[in-house]
Design a protein around this motif. Sequence first.
Motif, short mmCIF file in Angstrom:
data_model
loop_
_atom_site.label_atom_id
_atom_site.label_comp_id
_atom_site.label_asym_id
_atom_site.label_seq_id
_atom_site.Cartn_x
_atom_site.Cartn_y
_atom_site.Cartn_z
N GLY A 1 -26.48 24.45 49.41
CA GLY A 1 -27.80 25.35 49.87
C GLY A 1 -27.37 26.53 48.66
O GLY A 1 -27.88 27.62 48.84
N GLY A 2 -25.69 26.69 48.96
CA GLY A 2 -25.51 28.06 48.13
C GLY A 2 -24.66 27.62 46.91
O GLY A 2 -23.55 28.41 47.04
N ALA A 3 -24.81 26.62 46.11
CA ALA A 3 -23.77 26.94 44.92
C ALA A 3 -25.62 26.93 43.99
O ALA A 3 -26.74 26.76 43.71
CB ALA A 3 -23.27 25.73 44.69
N THR B 1 -29.18 14.25 25.61
CA THR B 1 -27.94 13.39 26.57
C THR B 1 -27.58 15.36 27.50
O THR B 1 -27.56 15.97 26.88
CB THR B 1 -27.21 12.62 26.12
N ILE B 2 -27.53 14.84 28.85
CA ILE B 2 -26.17 15.92 29.24
C ILE B 2 -25.22 15.06 28.88
O ILE B 2 -24.25 14.30 29.05
CB ILE B 2 -27.34 15.16 31.09
N VAL B 3 -24.39 16.16 28.09
CA VAL B 3 -22.69 16.36 27.84
C VAL B 3 -22.36 17.27 28.74
O VAL B 3 -21.29 17.06 28.47
CB VAL B 3 -22.83 16.71 26.30
N ALA B 4 -22.55 18.48 30.05
CA ALA B 4 -21.91 18.65 30.42
C ALA B 4 -22.64 18.87 32.06
O ALA B 4 -23.35 19.62 32.00
CB ALA B 4 -21.18 20.02 29.76
N ARG B 5 -21.72 19.40 33.27
CA ARG B 5 -22.45 19.81 34.58
C ARG B 5 -21.63 20.92 35.21
O ARG B 5 -20.70 19.91 35.66
CB ARG B 5 -22.91 18.73 35.60
N SER B 6 -21.85 21.34 35.40
CA SER B 6 -20.66 22.20 36.30
C SER B 6 -21.86 22.85 38.07
O SER B 6 -23.04 23.14 38.24
CB SER B 6 -20.37 23.78 35.56
N SER B 7 -21.19 23.12 38.70
CA SER B 7 -21.61 23.90 40.28
C SER B 7 -20.62 24.73 40.21
O SER B 7 -19.50 24.08 40.05
CB SER B 7 -21.55 22.95 41.33
N ASP B 8 -21.49 25.76 40.66
CA ASP B 8 -20.12 26.79 41.23
C ASP B 8 -21.06 28.32 42.10
O ASP B 8 -21.81 27.89 41.80
CB ASP B 8 -20.14 27.64 39.93
N VAL B 9 -20.15 28.35 42.98
CA VAL B 9 -20.50 29.46 43.88
C VAL B 9 -21.62 30.65 42.51
O VAL B 9 -22.05 31.32 43.27
CB VAL B 9 -19.72 30.09 44.79
N GLY B 10 -21.08 31.03 42.01
CA GLY B 10 -21.58 32.05 40.40
C GLY B 10 -22.42 31.35 39.73
O GLY B 10 -21.72 30.39 38.88
N ARG B 11 -23.57 31.71 39.42
CA ARG B 11 -23.97 31.59 38.04
C ARG B 11 -24.36 31.65 36.98
O ARG B 11 -23.03 30.50 36.68
CB ARG B 11 -25.82 31.70 38.51
N HIS B 12 -23.13 32.69 36.80
CA HIS B 12 -22.50 32.84 35.61
C HIS B 12 -21.77 31.74 35.27
O HIS B 12 -21.12 31.57 34.07
CB HIS B 12 -21.49 34.49 35.44
N ASN B 13 -20.80 31.56 36.36
CA ASN B 13 -19.77 30.24 36.31
C ASN B 13 -19.57 29.44 35.71
O ASN B 13 -19.45 28.59 35.06
CB ASN B 13 -18.80 30.10 37.37
N THR B 14 -21.35 28.88 36.31
CA THR B 14 -21.65 27.39 36.02
C THR B 14 -21.62 27.25 34.29
O THR B 14 -21.63 26.59 33.91
CB THR B 14 -23.03 27.42 36.60
N VAL B 15 -22.54 29.15 33.70
CA VAL B 15 -22.74 28.57 32.23
C VAL B 15 -21.77 28.39 31.40
O VAL B 15 -20.51 27.90 30.91
CB VAL B 15 -23.50 29.79 32.04
N ASP B 16 -20.63 29.42 31.85
CA ASP B 16 -18.97 29.29 31.50
C ASP B 16 -18.42 28.47 31.27
O ASP B 16 -17.49 27.62 30.44
CB ASP B 16 -17.71 30.49 32.07
N LYS B 17 -18.57 27.59 32.30
CA LYS B 17 -18.08 26.52 32.77
C LYS B 17 -18.28 25.08 31.75
O LYS B 17 -18.21 24.21 30.90
CB LYS B 17 -17.89 26.05 33.65
N VAL B 18 -19.98 24.74 31.34
CA VAL B 18 -20.16 24.49 30.28
C VAL B 18 -20.63 24.42 29.13
O VAL B 18 -19.91 23.36 28.04
CB VAL B 18 -22.24 23.80 30.56
N ILE B 19 -20.13 26.13 28.59
CA ILE B 19 -19.67 26.38 27.15
C ILE B 19 -18.37 25.98 27.13
O ILE B 19 -17.50 25.26 26.63
CB ILE B 19 -20.05 27.57 27.05
N GLY B 20 -17.45 25.90 28.75
CA GLY B 20 -16.40 25.48 27.96
C GLY B 20 -16.43 24.14 28.28
O GLY B 20 -14.79 23.68 26.85
N HIS B 21 -16.67 23.10 28.37
CA HIS B 21 -16.40 21.74 28.77
C HIS B 21 -17.09 22.00 26.48
O HIS B 21 -16.15 20.74 26.25
CB HIS B 21 -17.86 21.68 29.19
#
Length: 177
Positions: free
Chosen positions: A139-141, A151-171
């Motif tokens: 409940g904390g991610a 198509t869903i081409v990338a997914r990311s979970s993280d404690v920080g919402r900004h990190n999830t965006v950086d991770k999918v962009i990085g993918h």
Amino acid sequence: MKRDKIVGSSVTVPATHFTSDAVVRRREAVCAETVCRVSLNGAPVAALIATAQQLRELGAGFVITEGLARTVHTVDVQDDRIAVTGDAAEPGEAVQETSGGPSFMGGTLPGATSPITITTGDVFRVITEIVSELWQNTGGAHCSVLFSQGTIVARSSDVGRHNTVDKVIGHAILNGI
């Protein structure tokens, strides 16, 4: 799209739950955080608190979204160190950091237009993909997905919402998307 790799993304800790009737002590899963140190071309640029999965993607996405680099050549992860090499942005291209987060030099960003459209069905399909296993367990991610051409081409979970965006962009950056 396959499910998240969440091994090591959470830990179990003692917790106390208070209800109107009782105090219940039990163990609960919470997101595990780590401090990641990001460098660009050998120079330290940030210390990020993140969930320790998809760190290559985090490094690539971070230097691009923060305006520190125009391109990424390599990303090497060693423990909590993320070493990115790429073409650094020119000083006038970078963003400046403000108390509320990054702010582009020169004020407001220009409006964006796009010929891309998405159907209502696609919107609902994308929304269902945002519910991640890590979020269900803790409940904390936060979770972000990258949707392209149906198509869903990338997914990311993280404690920080900004990190999830950086991770999918990085993918996307690391995979030529």
